[in-house]
Design a protein around this motif. Structure first.
Motif, PDB file in Angstrom:
ATOM      1  N   GLY A  17       0.813  -1.212   0.000  1.00  0.00           N
ATOM      2  CA  GLY A  17       0.000   0.000   0.000  1.00  0.00           C
ATOM      3  C   GLY A  17       0.843   1.256   0.000  1.00  0.00           C
ATOM      4  N   ARG A  18       0.157   2.388  -0.128  1.00  0.00           N
ATOM      5  CA  ARG A  18       0.835   3.688  -0.143  1.00  0.00           C
ATOM      6  C   ARG A  18       0.870   4.243   1.289  1.00  0.00           C
ATOM      7  NH1 ARG A  18      -2.294   6.006  -5.490  1.00  0.00           N
ATOM      8  NH2 ARG A  18      -4.082   5.344  -4.239  1.00  0.00           N
ATOM      9  N   HIS A  19       2.078   4.348   1.817  1.00  0.00           N
ATOM     10  CA  HIS A  19       2.261   4.789   3.199  1.00  0.00           C
ATOM     11  C   HIS A  19       2.977   6.128   3.304  1.00  0.00           C
ATOM     12  CE1 HIS A  19       1.115   0.783   4.756  1.00  0.00           C
ATOM     13  NE2 HIS A  19       1.773   0.307   3.709  1.00  0.00           N
ATOM     14  N   ASP A  20       3.335   6.715   2.175  1.00  0.00           N
ATOM     15  CA  ASP A  20       4.146   7.934   2.224  1.00  0.00           C
ATOM     16  C   ASP A  20       3.477   9.115   1.528  1.00  0.00           C
ATOM     17  OD1 ASP A  20       4.281   6.917  -0.305  1.00  0.00           O
ATOM     18  OD2 ASP A  20       6.462   7.055  -0.521  1.00  0.00           O
ATOM     19  N   LEU A  21       2.163   9.109   1.478  1.00  0.00           N
ATOM     20  CA  LEU A  21       1.447  10.233   0.886  1.00  0.00           C
ATOM     21  C   LEU A  21       1.547  11.436   1.823  1.00  0.00           C
ATOM     22  CD1 LEU A  21      -1.702   8.283  -0.345  1.00  0.00           C
ATOM     23  CD2 LEU A  21       0.219   9.088  -1.737  1.00  0.00           C
ATOM     24  N   PRO A  22       1.667  12.642   1.291  1.00  0.00           N
ATOM     25  CA  PRO A  22       1.942  13.795   2.155  1.00  0.00           C
ATOM     26  C   PRO A  22       0.876  14.070   3.202  1.00  0.00           C
ATOM     27  CG  PRO A  22       1.462  14.492  -0.106  1.00  0.00           C
ATOM     28  CD  PRO A  22       1.659  13.010  -0.135  1.00  0.00           C
ATOM     29  N   TRP A  23      -0.384  13.721   2.921  1.00  0.00           N
ATOM     30  CA  TRP A  23      -1.447  13.988   3.899  1.00  0.00           C
ATOM     31  C   TRP A  23      -1.475  12.935   5.007  1.00  0.00           C
ATOM     32  CZ3 TRP A  23      -2.131  13.986  -1.381  1.00  0.00           C
ATOM     33  CH2 TRP A  23      -2.509  12.785  -1.970  1.00  0.00           C
ATOM     34  N   GLN A  24      -0.605  11.917   4.891  1.00  0.00           N
ATOM     35  CA  GLN A  24      -0.519  10.915   5.950  1.00  0.00           C
ATOM     36  C   GLN A  24       0.487  11.303   7.037  1.00  0.00           C
ATOM     37  OE1 GLN A  24       0.537   7.597   3.401  1.00  0.00           O
ATOM     38  NE2 GLN A  24      -1.559   6.805   3.404  1.00  0.00           N
ATOM     39  N   HIS A  25       1.257  12.354   6.786  1.00  0.00           N
ATOM     40  CA  HIS A  25       2.334  12.732   7.708  1.00  0.00           C
ATOM     41  C   HIS A  25       2.365  14.249   7.899  1.00  0.00           C
ATOM     42  CE1 HIS A  25       3.702   8.601   7.197  1.00  0.00           C
ATOM     43  NE2 HIS A  25       3.658   8.792   5.893  1.00  0.00           N
ATOM     44  N   PRO A  26       1.728  14.808   8.909  1.00  0.00           N
ATOM     45  CA  PRO A  26       0.851  14.113   9.860  1.00  0.00           C
ATOM     46  C   PRO A  26      -0.554  13.940   9.281  1.00  0.00           C
ATOM     47  CG  PRO A  26       1.003  16.407  10.453  1.00  0.00           C
ATOM     48  CD  PRO A  26       1.919  16.223   9.276  1.00  0.00           C
ATOM     49  N   ARG A  27      -1.268  12.962   9.788  1.00  0.00           N
ATOM     50  CA  ARG A  27      -2.612  12.673   9.287  1.00  0.00           C
ATOM     51  C   ARG A  27      -3.637  13.361  10.188  1.00  0.00           C
ATOM     52  NH1 ARG A  27      -3.615   6.590   7.545  1.00  0.00           N
ATOM     53  NH2 ARG A  27      -3.407   6.228   9.795  1.00  0.00           N
ATOM     54  N   THR A  28      -3.730  14.682  10.040  1.00  0.00           N
ATOM     55  CA  THR A  28      -4.669  15.469  10.845  1.00  0.00           C
ATOM     56  C   THR A  28      -6.001  15.586  10.107  1.00  0.00           C
ATOM     57  OG1 THR A  28      -4.034  17.569   9.820  1.00  0.00           O
ATOM     58  CG2 THR A  28      -2.719  16.817  11.713  1.00  0.00           C
ATOM     59  N   PRO A  29      -7.090  15.899  10.814  1.00  0.00           N
ATOM     60  CA  PRO A  29      -8.385  16.077  10.135  1.00  0.00           C
ATOM     61  C   PRO A  29      -8.321  17.111   9.020  1.00  0.00           C
ATOM     62  CG  PRO A  29      -8.730  15.889  12.487  1.00  0.00           C
ATOM     63  CD  PRO A  29      -7.241  15.948  12.290  1.00  0.00           C
ATOM     64  N   TYR A  30      -7.617  18.215   9.240  1.00  0.00           N
ATOM     65  CA  TYR A  30      -7.540  19.261   8.219  1.00  0.00           C
ATOM     66  C   TYR A  30      -6.840  18.760   6.965  1.00  0.00           C
ATOM     67  CZ  TYR A  30      -6.046  23.569   5.867  1.00  0.00           C
ATOM     68  OH  TYR A  30      -5.814  24.544   4.932  1.00  0.00           O
ATOM     69  N   ARG A  31      -5.702  18.116   7.137  1.00  0.00           N
ATOM     70  CA  ARG A  31      -4.940  17.638   5.982  1.00  0.00           C
ATOM     71  C   ARG A  31      -5.696  16.524   5.243  1.00  0.00           C
ATOM     72  NH1 ARG A  31       0.560  18.976   6.019  1.00  0.00           N
ATOM     73  NH2 ARG A  31       1.179  16.963   5.158  1.00  0.00           N
ATOM     74  N   VAL A  32      -6.308  15.633   5.990  1.00  0.00           N
ATOM     75  CA  VAL A  32      -7.088  14.565   5.360  1.00  0.00           C
ATOM     76  C   VAL A  32      -8.254  15.154   4.581  1.00  0.00           C
ATOM     77  CG1 VAL A  32      -8.626  12.619   5.811  1.00  0.00           C
ATOM     78  CG2 VAL A  32      -6.430  12.771   6.992  1.00  0.00           C
ATOM     79  N   TRP A  33      -8.950  16.098   5.171  1.00  0.00           N
ATOM     80  CA  TRP A  33     -10.101  16.729   4.504  1.00  0.00           C
ATOM     81  C   TRP A  33      -9.686  17.403   3.204  1.00  0.00           C
ATOM     82  CZ3 TRP A  33     -10.893  22.385   5.335  1.00  0.00           C
ATOM     83  CH2 TRP A  33     -11.993  22.874   4.633  1.00  0.00           C
ATOM     84  N   VAL A  34      -8.650  18.221   3.229  1.00  0.00           N
ATOM     85  CA  VAL A  34      -8.205  18.903   2.008  1.00  0.00           C
ATOM     86  C   VAL A  34      -7.807  17.880   0.948  1.00  0.00           C
ATOM     87  CG1 VAL A  34      -6.455  20.414   1.008  1.00  0.00           C
ATOM     88  CG2 VAL A  34      -7.487  21.002   3.216  1.00  0.00           C
ATOM     89  N   SER A  35      -7.096  16.836   1.343  1.00  0.00           N
ATOM     90  CA  SER A  35      -6.673  15.831   0.362  1.00  0.00           C
ATOM     91  C   SER A  35      -7.869  15.109  -0.240  1.00  0.00           C
ATOM     92  CB  SER A  35      -5.720  14.821   1.008  1.00  0.00           C
ATOM     93  OG  SER A  35      -6.392  13.955   1.917  1.00  0.00           O
ATOM     94  N   GLU A  36      -8.861  14.783   0.577  1.00  0.00           N
ATOM     95  CA  GLU A  36     -10.025  14.075   0.055  1.00  0.00           C
ATOM     96  C   GLU A  36     -10.812  14.925  -0.932  1.00  0.00           C
ATOM     97  OE1 GLU A  36     -11.161  10.950   0.274  1.00  0.00           O
ATOM     98  OE2 GLU A  36      -9.282  10.474   1.276  1.00  0.00           O
TER      99      GLU A  36
END
Length: 351
Positions: A17-36
């Motif tokens: 799987g993909r473990h090094d995507l930029p929104w995974q580090h750190p995986r905060t609600p804000y970063r996850v939301w923007v990426s989605e």
């Protein structure tokens, strides 16, 4: 590989799987939301540089909420589907006042966040069980269960949601959500599925039946209508280009754009509406074609100099072509941005 669907998928994800995507580090609600939001109808490789620039400019919700709409759209230029950026900005302003939701229902109340996106945010940001059904997941499930009704049909959507719920485990929510999206993106691909490396192929009905290429079933699409338009490239004597703001909703909503005339015969009327007084004759600068979801745009590009005395009276904005090429201060539609870059700042009359 044997065992429950989720167990096999998670074991595959650990290694592939993909473990090094930029929104995974750190995986905060804000970063996850923007990426989605960025990943809606857009591939990961395209999104990554946009995401990184966006985070550098707007590192948190408060920074995004305080920004001007043009600043947000300028960083979205080229990513397409610009309603996403407008909704993102509006949602940030809501969350700056009310706080960040922690439930699927709470995220679903925000503009631009549908049921699957809301679930993906909750699963990845809070590691809570939530059922997703994006395009990649639909393809995996339709093949695995051999769903042979048109994917667009409401009845098929209901079936896929049930299948997604049945396969979603009670724990490892963040990893499972990323895993099934990764499987669809990298293995169970649209045109060339890699069944030889798929962790769930042993009980995949499409694979057993040799129907990987047939599924999922899509309705036959009608040819898209073609809309012919004229784009007006208007320059002043200082190397500046005239742009007008598009209406806030609709195609290219809220973006800066070359003025558009519906027909060649209407060009003079459009010039009058814009308050533009020309100096010199029209020059044919080529064509622009762009495919939207429901139609294809076929536009002639006409160029003309503007009389210096009329520049201040024009109902729009003037921007240096050189700046628009390298660092646009406003949001531009991707095809308009390409057109500007292709001309490379060449003055009218030059090739």
């Amino acid at each position: 590989m044997t065992g429950p669907f989720a167990e096999r998928l998670l074991a595959w994800f650990d290694d592939h799987g993909r473990h090094d995507l930029p929104w995974q580090h750190p995986r905060t609600p804000y970063r996850v939301w923007v990426s989605e939001i960025m990943l809606q109808q857009t591939q990961v490789a395209t999104v990554i540089p946009y995401f990184e620039r966006f985070m550098a400019r707007f590192p948190d919700i408060d920074a995004l909420a305080a920004a001007e709409a043009d600043d947000v759209l300028s960083l979205w230029s080229g990513l397409g589907y610009y309603a996403r950026a407008r909704n993102l900005h509006a949602a940030a302003r809501t969350m700056a006042e009310t706080g960040v939701p922690e439930t699927v229902e709470g995220w679903g109340d925000l503009p631009g966040v549908g049921p699957s996106t809301a679930a993906a945010i909750v699963a990845q940001a809070f590691d809570r069980r939530a059922v997703i059904l994006d395009g990649n997941v639909k393809r995996v499930l339709a093949r695995h269960a051999a769903v042979d009704t048109p994917q667009e049909a409401a009845a098929t959507q209901r079936v896929l949601w049930v299948l997604a719920d049945e396969r979603t485990p009670g724990d490892s929510a963040a990893d499972y959500t990323q895993a099934i999206m990764d499987l669809g993106a990298t293995v169970c691909r649209r045109g060339t599925p890699r069944c030889d490396v798929c962790p769930v192929r042993d009980d995949c009905r499409a694979h057993r039946q040799g129907r990987e290429q047939e599924l999922p079933v899509r309705r036959r699409r009608k040819p898209k209508p073609v809309r012919e338009r004229v784009l007006l490239w208007l320059e002043d004597g200082d190397g500046r280009l005239f742009l007008e703001k598009r209406p806030p909703s609709g195609i290219w909503g809220g973006l800066a754009c070359l003025p558009v005339s519906e027909t060649p015969d209407a060009v003079d009327r459009r010039m009058a509406e814009l308050g533009v007084k020309p100096a010199g004759d029209w020059q044919a600068l080529g064509q622009l074609r762009h495919v939207f979801s429901h139609f294809e745009l076929a536009a002639e590009v006409w160029g003309r100099q503007v009389a210096p005395a009329a520049v201040a009276e024009c109902h729009g904005e003037w921007h240096a072509v050189e700046q628009l090429v390298h660092e646009p201060p406003v949001g531009l539609p991707a095809p308009i941005q390409r057109l500007i870059r292709e001309r490379g700042g060449a003055a009218l009359g030059q090739s």
